[in-house]
Design an enzyme around this catalytic site. Structure first.
Site, mmCIF file in Angstrom:
data_model
loop_
_atom_site.group_PDB
_atom_site.id
_atom_site.type_symbol
_atom_site.label_atom_id
_atom_site.label_comp_id
_atom_site.label_asym_id
_atom_site.label_seq_id
_atom_site.Cartn_x
_atom_site.Cartn_y
_atom_site.Cartn_z
ATOM 1 N N CYS A 245 -2.013 8.914 2.856
ATOM 2 C CA CYS A 245 -1.691 8.577 1.457
ATOM 3 C C CYS A 245 -2.852 8.919 0.536
ATOM 4 O O CYS A 245 -2.673 8.946 -0.685
ATOM 5 C CB CYS A 245 -1.420 7.085 1.317
ATOM 6 N N GLU B 262 0.886 -1.167 0.000
ATOM 7 C CA GLU B 262 0.000 0.000 0.000
ATOM 8 C C GLU B 262 0.923 1.215 0.000
ATOM 9 O O GLU B 262 1.487 1.561 1.027
ATOM 10 C CB GLU B 262 -0.912 -0.064 1.229
HETATM 11 C C1 SIN Z 1 -2.921 5.760 4.643
HETATM 12 O O1 SIN Z 1 -2.678 6.946 4.650
HETATM 13 O O2 SIN Z 1 -2.065 4.951 4.278
HETATM 14 C C2 SIN Z 1 -4.231 5.175 5.120
HETATM 15 C C3 SIN Z 1 -5.363 6.105 5.035
HETATM 16 C C4 SIN Z 1 -6.672 5.476 5.421
HETATM 17 O O3 SIN Z 1 -6.732 4.356 5.939
HETATM 18 O O4 SIN Z 1 -7.686 6.121 5.190
#
Ligand code: SIN
Length: 488
Positions: free
Chosen positions: A294, A260
């Site tokens: 992210c 991820e």
């Molecule tokens: C992430 O920023 O990797 C995860 C964000 C989320 O779970 O909404």
């Protein structure tokens, strides 16, 4: 000297590594310091482990796996449900720990505890649905079937921005599938990981099933995890750069990987959008966790007719954000994670302004000092701005104006990433067209948040491989075995 954190359940404050069901120091006795990003105060001195402890944890995990893979599914279910309940019962302490080591506002941290716990509950249930298939019509003299088996020991490497959820979203499906895990949490937020392991232990998790290796030398632990032939899978959340390294290293032992990775989310506002819905969605997507996710909107593309009205409302709403220490009442934007993060965001803003962008709001480190940054809106952002290729990871909203739907889509897709994309429109034909045209693993339409246990979280292109959550999440931890039995 570290400052005490006020917790009701004192057992949640751990500072050692967790190997084979025991809290242990690093063999070298080395430690590293965890600090509060809101005031730079040291809050914990943590065991600093390396390859040796990682290999011990892998060995313990392999022994635990040999038993656990045989456990009845109802046993896995009740263990995970006990863990879920303990996480929920300790919501306040877990949220407090998270605020002091990560910085997010208390309300967001309390929300994250529930977000993290729901993955444990969800995968307790999903464990019951690991079905194989028998093809009865294949032949009267044979049985053709495929079944699912746990992959084995899983190496898990997690980031600091969601210190609980990034762990439960991986560990819970792994345990439900029958695997064991060795987790390397971020060196910036190991305390939340320890608290989760302590609660797993209190829930009755067999020794060796969950191991936690704290370190400030990520490469040594990453190398040990990827080099081990016993570790059959690596699950990673973090940057695309590190994800590529782990994938290359995993190739030698042909491990399965779930990645991820980074995003560069476009947030497109079409002329047909409803302004209130759009602003609400954008505030949630852009400023959640001070812009450090992210999936945060990274580039805000606004169609020309709605542009002025949108900018006006967006500035007014952003001015209402309250920056401060996440433990203070009413704070909606906490600090950035550390000084390097602040410098990076500041450099991005200054570079973009030097290329001709205009600052409509903020634009500088916040007067509170430390790692606080002002909520910032930039307009006339040029195409060659760093925002067009890199993640901001801060409370900065760069606006780009476009004229036609095709232009908006083309700018949105012009990236090597493909994690999240958002758009706002009230025209159902346009919604269908744009949804089809965007090259992204996840799409928010008239909403800025889509993360939950029901949805398959994950990206395409250089944003990753595999899905977390939903009924697909557990498949990442299962191998398929195809068997053909002849009766002749
Ligand atoms: C992430 O920023 O990797 C995860 C964000 C989320 O779970 O909404």
């Amino acid at each position: 000297m570290t400052k005490n954190i006020e917790l009701q359940n004192k057992s949640l404050f751990q500072t050692q590594g967790f190997i084979n069901g025991e809290w242990v120091d690093a063999q070298s006795k080395k430690t590293f310091i965890v600090t509060n990003p809101a005031n730079d105060v040291p809050i914990a001195e943590v065991a600093n482990m390396g390859a040796q402890e990682t290999n011990q944890a892998i060995e313990a995990a392999e022994i635990a796996f040999q038993q656990w893979k045989l456990s009845p599914i109802k046993e896995r279910y009740s263990l995970l449900m006990k863990w879920y309940q303990l996480i929920m019962d300790n919501q306040k302490d877990l949220a407090t720990l998270m605020v002091v080591e990560q910085g997010k506002p208390y309300a967001e941290a309390a929300g994250e505890v529930i977000y993290a716990a729901t993955f444990v509950q969800w995968f307790a249930e999903q464990g019951k649905r690991m079905n194989g298939v028998v093809k009865s019509a294949f032949s009267p003299n044979a049985e053709l079937k495929y079944t699912k088996e746990p992959v084995g020991v899983v190496g898990i490497v997690t980031p600091w921005n969601f210190p609980l959820t990034m762990i439960t979203r991986k560990v819970a499906p792994a345990i439900a599938a029958g695997c064991s895990v060795v987790v390397k949490p971020s060196e910036l937020t190991p305390l939340s990981a320890f608290a989760l392991a302590e609660l797993a232990q209190q829930a009755g998790m067999p020794k060796g099933l969950i191991n936690i290796i704290p370190t400030d030398d990520a490469a040594s632990v990453g190398n040990a995890l990827t080099a081990s032939a016993t570790v059959r899978k690596i699950s990673f959340t973090g940057s695309t750069r590190v994800g590529k390294i782990l994938m290359k290293q995993s190739a030698d032992t042909v491990k399965r990987t779930s990645m991820e990775l980074g995003g560069n989310a476009p947030f497109i506002v079409f002329d047909s959008a409803d302004i209130n819905t759009t602003i609400e969605a954008l505030m949630a997507s852009k400023f959640r966790n001070a812009g450090q996710t992210c999936v945060c909107a990274n580039r805000i593309l606004v169609q020309s007719k709605i542009y002025d009205e949108f900018v006006d409302s967006f500035i007014k709403k952003t001015q209402q954000l309250k920056v401060g220490n996440g433990l203070e009442e009413g704070v909606t934007i906490g600090p950035l994670i550390n000084k390097q993060a602040l410098e990076k965001v500041d450099t991005f803003v200054q570079n973009t302004l030097s290329k001709g962008a205009e600052c409509l709001l903020g634009g500088k480190p916040h007067e509170l000092g430390f790692t606080f940054f002002q909520p910032t809106i930039l307009s006339n952002v040029p195409q060659d701005s760093p925002y067009n290729c890199e993640e901001i990871f801060g409370p900065v909203a760069p606006l780009i104006k476009f004229d036609t739907e095709e232009q908006g889509i083309a700018i949105a897709n012009d990236t090597v990433h493909g994690l999240a994309a958002y758009f706002c429109s009230q025209d159902y034909r346009q919604i269908n067209r744009v949804n089809q045209a965007l090259r992204s693993g996840m799409i928010g339409i008239n909403t800025g948040i889509f993360s939950n246990e029901f949805g398959p979280f994950g990206g395409v292109k250089e944003s990753g491989i595999g899905r977390e959550g939903s009924e697909l999440g557990i498949e990442e931890y299962l191998d398929i075995k195809y068997s053909l039995l002849s009766f002749q």
